[in-house]
Design an enzyme around this catalytic site. Structure first.
Site, PDB file in Angstrom:
ATOM      1  N   CYS A   1       6.306  12.704  -5.141  1.00 32.51           N
ATOM      2  CA  CYS A   1       7.015  12.951  -3.871  1.00 32.51           C
ATOM      3  C   CYS A   1       8.284  13.776  -4.052  1.00 32.51           C
ATOM      4  O   CYS A   1       8.825  14.299  -3.083  1.00 32.51           O
ATOM      5  CB  CYS A   1       7.327  11.623  -3.182  1.00 32.51           C
TER       6      CYS A   1
ATOM      7  N   ASN B   1       2.976   9.884   4.830  1.00 30.75           N
ATOM      8  CA  ASN B   1       3.556  10.432   3.600  1.00 30.75           C
ATOM      9  C   ASN B   1       2.600  11.476   3.021  1.00 30.75           C
ATOM     10  O   ASN B   1       1.531  11.124   2.525  1.00 30.75           O
ATOM     11  CB  ASN B   1       3.790   9.284   2.607  1.00 30.75           C
TER      12      ASN B   1
ATOM     13  N   HIS C   1      12.519  12.934   2.113  1.00 31.70           N
ATOM     14  CA  HIS C   1      11.088  12.721   1.889  1.00 31.70           C
ATOM     15  C   HIS C   1      10.619  11.640   2.858  1.00 31.70           C
ATOM     16  O   HIS C   1      11.313  10.644   3.073  1.00 31.70           O
ATOM     17  CB  HIS C   1      10.861  12.299   0.437  1.00 31.70           C
TER      18      HIS C   1
HETATM   19  N1  COA Z   1      -1.360  -4.430   7.387  1.00 30.43           N
HETATM   20  C1  COA Z   1      -1.050  -5.733   7.566  1.00 30.43           C
HETATM   21  N2  COA Z   1      -0.488  -6.467   6.609  1.00 30.43           N
HETATM   22  C2  COA Z   1      -0.215  -5.881   5.425  1.00 30.43           C
HETATM   23  C3  COA Z   1      -0.502  -4.540   5.188  1.00 30.43           C
HETATM   24  C4  COA Z   1      -1.106  -3.798   6.206  1.00 30.43           C
HETATM   25  N3  COA Z   1      -1.440  -2.511   6.090  1.00 30.43           N
HETATM   26  N4  COA Z   1      -0.108  -4.218   3.940  1.00 30.43           N
HETATM   27  C5  COA Z   1       0.417  -5.324   3.422  1.00 30.43           C
HETATM   28  N5  COA Z   1       0.353  -6.337   4.317  1.00 30.43           N
HETATM   29  C6  COA Z   1       0.804  -7.718   4.184  1.00 30.43           C
HETATM   30  C7  COA Z   1       0.970  -8.112   2.728  1.00 30.43           C
HETATM   31  O1  COA Z   1      -0.280  -8.524   2.173  1.00 30.43           O
HETATM   32  C8  COA Z   1       1.947  -9.259   2.839  1.00 30.43           C
HETATM   33  O2  COA Z   1       1.240 -10.438   3.220  1.00 30.43           O
HETATM   34  P1  COA Z   1       1.646 -11.857   2.555  1.00 30.43           P
HETATM   35  O3  COA Z   1       3.071 -12.065   2.951  1.00 30.43           O
HETATM   36  O4  COA Z   1       0.680 -12.756   3.203  1.00 30.43           O
HETATM   37  O5  COA Z   1       1.444 -11.643   1.107  1.00 30.43           O
HETATM   38  C9  COA Z   1       2.829  -8.843   3.998  1.00 30.43           C
HETATM   39  O6  COA Z   1       2.093  -7.852   4.745  1.00 30.43           O
HETATM   40  C10 COA Z   1       4.137  -8.236   3.576  1.00 30.43           C
HETATM   41  O7  COA Z   1       3.873  -7.262   2.579  1.00 30.43           O
HETATM   42  P2  COA Z   1       5.013  -6.486   1.864  1.00 30.43           P
HETATM   43  O8  COA Z   1       4.449  -5.687   0.736  1.00 30.43           O
HETATM   44  O9  COA Z   1       6.141  -7.419   1.598  1.00 30.43           O
HETATM   45  O10 COA Z   1       5.451  -5.510   3.030  1.00 30.43           O
HETATM   46  P3  COA Z   1       6.650  -4.539   3.035  1.00 30.43           P
HETATM   47  O11 COA Z   1       7.540  -4.867   4.154  1.00 30.43           O
HETATM   48  O12 COA Z   1       7.264  -4.387   1.668  1.00 30.43           O
HETATM   49  O13 COA Z   1       5.954  -3.162   3.386  1.00 30.43           O
HETATM   50  C11 COA Z   1       5.203  -1.133   2.318  1.00 30.43           C
HETATM   51  C12 COA Z   1       4.968  -2.624   2.510  1.00 30.43           C
HETATM   52  C13 COA Z   1       4.153  -0.577   1.394  1.00 30.43           C
HETATM   53  C14 COA Z   1       5.089  -0.474   3.681  1.00 30.43           C
HETATM   54  C15 COA Z   1       6.621  -0.934   1.760  1.00 30.43           C
HETATM   55  O14 COA Z   1       6.807  -1.750   0.643  1.00 30.43           O
HETATM   56  C16 COA Z   1       6.881   0.487   1.360  1.00 30.43           C
HETATM   57  O15 COA Z   1       6.945   1.375   2.206  1.00 30.43           O
HETATM   58  N6  COA Z   1       7.123   0.753   0.071  1.00 30.43           N
HETATM   59  C17 COA Z   1       7.460   2.060  -0.426  1.00 30.43           C
HETATM   60  C18 COA Z   1       6.287   2.952  -0.312  1.00 30.43           C
HETATM   61  C19 COA Z   1       6.574   4.357  -0.741  1.00 30.43           C
HETATM   62  O16 COA Z   1       7.584   4.861  -0.379  1.00 30.43           O
HETATM   63  N7  COA Z   1       5.671   4.968  -1.485  1.00 30.43           N
HETATM   64  C20 COA Z   1       5.643   6.337  -1.822  1.00 30.43           C
HETATM   65  C21 COA Z   1       6.543   6.759  -2.890  1.00 30.43           C
HETATM   66  S1  COA Z   1       7.970   7.456  -2.301  1.00 30.43           S
END
Ligand code: COA
Length: 334
Positions: A114, A285, A255
């Site tokens: 990214c 993204n 980004h």
């Molecule tokens: N739909 C519904 N529920 C989902 C889900 C989806 N698409 N994806 C994950 N969940 C669930 C998880 O299983 C978890 O359930 P649990 O509490 O029963 O285990 C719950 O939602 C919370 O998950 P969590 O990972 O804590 O969510 P989050 O608030 O951290 O959001 C991301 C997840 C991936 C959106 C977030 O961590 C993120 O954006 N990370 C950075 C990603 C990124 O920038 N990547 C590219 C590189 S720059």
């Protein structure tokens, strides 16, 4: 003697027409529109159905040619930032050069996920600053749909496909163009966001396919925390080095990984929300394409104005991160 700076003199982008909405994803995995919107800010993303990264990149270049009348035969260097090259080799940059008819150009790919566009922009600027070249094409492109597991709700909701490009030329005016940049990497972050197989560590076998090792793996929480810190710290560093306060910055071009990461970064930098470029809602993204895609869309609407101070900031797999300070020089809003 003052440095000959590189500046952006033309831009182009391509987003494939096929839309994959949150509602479409509800039919593929256990998720819902509300969860995706509130956790990420994404409503829909684009999918390249037929064609590779080089095809999207070539279409972005074509868009630049139509808008700015660039003569591709004069391009000397092509740098393509991507983690989804058409293949390991030859480099996607070389394929793009062939597809657009840039017969005079040589080129290579940059792999920084990214942060790829910022790495490529900084690299391209060096060719101009050194006096070696006068026209350098920098492309950010990713066909993320090629490496996404559409049964994994943790990752399939996040990414989309797009390409965008900028042409770098000598600025010719002191104080305009790419003024400063800081880039970082830390391989200790490698285990939190990567593709496990397909390279020399785990060459493709039936087993790697069965274990779905050719898709993105991500520990979202770890990436999230470090992305906010990394983007904010490096942006603040670039602003401080150049004596800029939040009020001096016309646009933050972050980004586009997660709206919450963008908001937290802007807040830490003291930059109002209305000065932040955001199109994650429409594209998700798109990895190396997000920053030039924002620039190309914003310049087309006339919102990017000559003389404005712009901060570009990115964080990605590696980990890699960085920021750049650009004094916008382009007067033409094509
Ligand atoms: N739909 C519904 N529920 C989902 C889900 C989806 N698409 N994806 C994950 N969940 C669930 C998880 O299983 C978890 O359930 P649990 O509490 O029963 O285990 C719950 O939602 C919370 O998950 P969590 O990972 O804590 O969510 P989050 O608030 O951290 O959001 C991301 C997840 C991936 C959106 C977030 O961590 C993120 O954006 N990370 C950075 C990603 C990124 O920038 N990547 C590219 C590189 S720059």
């Amino acid at each position: 003697m003052s440095v000959q700076r590189a500046t952006i003199t033309a831009l182009g982008h391509y987003t494939p027409p096929k839309i994959l909405s949150n509602f479409d994803l509800e039919k593929l995995v256990d998720t819902n529109d509300e969860w995706i919107r509130t956790r990420t800010g994404i409503r829909e993303r684009r999918i390249m159905e037929n064609g590779a990264s080089s095809d999207m990149a070539a279409l972005a270049v074509q868009n630049m040619v139509e808008r700015y009348g660039v003569n591709v035969a004069e391009i000397e260097v092509i740098i393509v930032a991507t983690v989804t090259p058409d293949m390991f080799f030859p480099a996607t940059a070389v394929l793009v050069g062939h597809k657009v008819g840039a017969k005079q150009a040589w080129g290579f790919d940059v792999s920084a996920a990214c942060s790829g566009f910022l790495y490529a922009l900084a690299t391209g600027a060096k060719f101009i600053e050194s006096g070696a070249n006068k026209k350098v094409l920098v492309v950010g492109v990713d066909k993320m749909s090629a490496i996404i597991d559409y049964t994994d709700r943790n990752t399939c909701i996040l990414f989309g496909d797009a390409a965008a490009c900028v042409l770098l030329e000598p600025s010719g005016e002191p104080g305009y163009g790419l003024i400063d940049h800081r880039l970082y990497s830390d391989g200790a972050g490698g285990e939190f966001l990567y593709m496990k197989a397909g390279g020399s560590l785990n060459p493709a076998t039936h087993e790697t396919i069965d274990k779905k090792m050719h898709y993105i793996f991500q520990d979202g929480k770890n990436v999230f925390k470090l992305a906010v810190k990394g983007m904010a710290d490096v942006s603040a560093e670039v602003m401080e080095r150049n004596g800029l306060k939040g009020d001096d910055v016309a646009w933050l071009v972050p980004h586009q990984a997660n709206l919450r990461i963008i908001d937290a970064t802007a807040k830490r930098m003291g930059i109002d929300g209305h000065k932040v470029m955001i199109n994650i809602d429409r594209y998700g993204n798109t990895t190396a394409a997000t920053i030039p895609l924002c620039l190309s869309e914003w310049v087309a609407t006339g919102k990017l104005v000559r003389g404005q101070n712009i901060i570009l900031a990115a964080f990605g797999a590696g980990y890699t991160w960085g920021a750049a300070y650009v004094k916008w020089s382009l007067a033409k809003n094509a």
